[in-house]
Design an enzyme around this catalytic site. Structure first.
Site, PDB file in Angstrom:
ATOM      1  N   TYR A 137       0.807  -1.227   0.000  1.00  0.00           N
ATOM      2  CA  TYR A 137       0.000   0.000   0.000  1.00  0.00           C
ATOM      3  C   TYR A 137       0.840   1.277   0.000  1.00  0.00           C
ATOM      4  O   TYR A 137       0.316   2.359  -0.248  1.00  0.00           O
ATOM      5  CB  TYR A 137      -0.913   0.031   1.236  1.00  0.00           C
ATOM      6  N   LYS A 191       3.823 -14.649   4.773  1.00  0.00           N
ATOM      7  CA  LYS A 191       4.147 -15.554   3.662  1.00  0.00           C
ATOM      8  C   LYS A 191       5.663 -15.576   3.539  1.00  0.00           C
ATOM      9  O   LYS A 191       6.230 -15.373   2.468  1.00  0.00           O
ATOM     10  CB  LYS A 191       3.450 -15.046   2.387  1.00  0.00           C
ATOM     11  N   ASP A 247      -5.965  -7.136   4.813  1.00  0.00           N
ATOM     12  CA  ASP A 247      -7.118  -6.689   4.022  1.00  0.00           C
ATOM     13  C   ASP A 247      -7.920  -7.896   3.538  1.00  0.00           C
ATOM     14  O   ASP A 247      -9.142  -7.958   3.695  1.00  0.00           O
ATOM     15  CB  ASP A 247      -6.627  -5.860   2.832  1.00  0.00           C
TER      16      ASP A 247
HETATM   17  C1  IPM Z   1     -10.409  -1.846   3.480  1.00  0.00           C
HETATM   18  C2  IPM Z   1     -10.596  -1.505   2.032  1.00  0.00           C
HETATM   19  C3  IPM Z   1      -9.493  -0.553   1.586  1.00  0.00           C
HETATM   20  C4  IPM Z   1      -8.175  -1.249   1.797  1.00  0.00           C
HETATM   21  C5  IPM Z   1      -9.631  -0.055   0.123  1.00  0.00           C
HETATM   22  C6  IPM Z   1     -10.944   0.651  -0.100  1.00  0.00           C
HETATM   23  C7  IPM Z   1      -8.480   0.825  -0.280  1.00  0.00           C
HETATM   24  O1  IPM Z   1     -10.654  -2.646   1.249  1.00  0.00           O
HETATM   25  O2  IPM Z   1     -10.384  -0.931   4.309  1.00  0.00           O
HETATM   26  O3  IPM Z   1     -10.302  -3.027   3.794  1.00  0.00           O
HETATM   27  O4  IPM Z   1      -7.747  -2.054   0.952  1.00  0.00           O
HETATM   28  O5  IPM Z   1      -7.550  -1.002   2.822  1.00  0.00           O
HETATM   29 MG    MG Z   2     -10.714  -4.443   2.389  1.00  0.00          MG
END
Ligand code: IPM
Ligand code: MG
Length: 357
Positions: A137, A191, A247
């Site tokens: 991210y 992983k 996530d």
């Molecule tokens: C979450 C969402 C977000 C993420 C997206 C909307 C960027 O899926 O909060 O889980 O991946 O963190």
């Molecule tokens: Mg999510």
């Protein structure tokens, strides 16, 4: 009277409707507990962007930085370039305020809601501590020679010692506080067999664990963790994992606990302004139809109250949601099974009866 300042960002799609119910619950609890909440609403999201070309301005980040918490509905709209608003707003808030913990409880309230045969509330009761500021991210990488046969796309997974250590430490502290079955346990999910950079997680986890001799430790690779979460969810207490795996794993967790309709999260920096949101998306097709389930946002309000030092209010909401889901009054958590405001009213009724308090 105690008073709290919060920011409200309903965002896109169903965000506005679910946040409205969350705030009804918040107001009711504030009155019962004798505190006040000053709410500042912000319009950021697709409509605002399409009308003004602005995503979320610096001034809004500055203002939110002065508050205790932020309640977010959902961000994402097919009319806008994929991921642009998500990065500017959700990721923007996570980064700006260094909200390094994404706390995601996976708790089943009623066996009827669980899609796994023969599993009940005593089996599904865990918390995922998702690292929230690094990993794929972080935005390191890009696309080069786009549209050509020589195109190259790169996204780096970044882990820093500080970033990994603080979230692992949070997981251990949280396990001690939860004290599940008087035998707290933290499971590292990674992983590291395929992504050797994640050896930093293995080593840091072992070092932090040595400071907590009373906390049991466990490890699972992410693929196996997905399997165990369905097969033996009772094995988990606190799970700590990098951003991307967290996530993915928590959408699976949401299903195990009954559906996206009830899964909430806190983007937390302990002691600082933090953001609370349902983990579901904006579901644009349900926008304005009064179909979305607001329980996840109501649960996010519960987590927000814990963060801002109102555990009594948080407990009231937790007990009311538990009561409502155990009572069978809600036949399904899926969108459309009940009206958005109907669920809000059912929760308010339970609050007014003071169930479990
Ligand atoms: C979450 C969402 C977000 C993420 C997206 C909307 C960027 O899926 O909060 O889980 O991946 O963190
Ligand atoms: Mg999510």
């Amino acid at each position: 009277m105690r008073s709290h300042q919060i920011a409200v960002l309903p965002g896109d799609g169903i965000g506005e409707e679910v946040v409205r119910e969350g705030l009804r619950v918040l107001d009711a609890v504030a009155e019962m507990e004798g505190f006040s909440v000053e709410k500042t609403h912000y319009p950021y999201g697709a409509d605002h962007f399409l009308a003004t070309g602005e995503t979320m301005p610096e001034s809004a980040f500055e203002a939110i930085g002065q508050m205790e918490a932020c309640l977010l509905g959902a961000i994402g709209d097919p009319r806008v370039e994929t991921g642009m608003l998500e990065r500017a707003i959700i990721w923007g808030v996570r980064q700006t305020f260094d909200l390094y913990v994404n706390l995601r409880p996976v708790k089943l309230y009623s066996a009827d809601l669980c899609p796994i045969k023969d599993k009940g509330p005593e089996d599904v009761d865990m918390v995922v501590v998702r690292e929230n500021t690094e990993d794929a991210y972080a935005g390191l990488g890009g696309i080069h020679r786009i549209g050509t046969p020589q195109e190259v796309a790169v996204a780096e997974m970044i882990y820093t010692r500080d970033g990994v250590e603080r979230v692992i430490r949070y997981a251990f502290e949280h396990a001690v506080k939860r004290n599940k079955n008087d035998a707290p346990q933290v499971t590292l999910v990674d992983k590291s067999n395929a992504i050797r950079a994640q050896d930093i997680w293995t080593r840091t986890f072992a070092e932090v664990a040595s400071e907590y001799p009373n906390v049991k430790t466990d490890h699972a690779y992410i693929d196996a963790a997905c399997m165990w979460m369905v097969k033996n969810p009772e094995w988990f207490d606190v799970v700590v994992t990098p951003n991307l795996f967290g996530d993915i794993l928590t959408d699976l967790g949401a299903m195990v606990q009954g559906g996206m309709g009830v899964a909430a999260s806190g983007n937390i920096h302990p002691g600082k302004v933090s953001m609370f949101e349902p983990i579901h998306g904006s579901a644009p097709k349900y926008r304005g139809q009064n179909k979305a389930n607001p329980l996840a946002t109501i649960e996010a309000v519960r987590m927000m109250l814990d963060h801002i030092g109102e555990p009594g209010g948080a407990n009231r909401i937790g007990q009311a949601v538990k009561h409502v889901l155990e009572s069978g009054r809600i036949k399904s958590l899926s969108a459309g099974a009940h009206a958005t405001d109907e669920i809000g009213t059912i929760v308010l009724d339970a609050l007014e009866q003071g169930v479990g308090v």
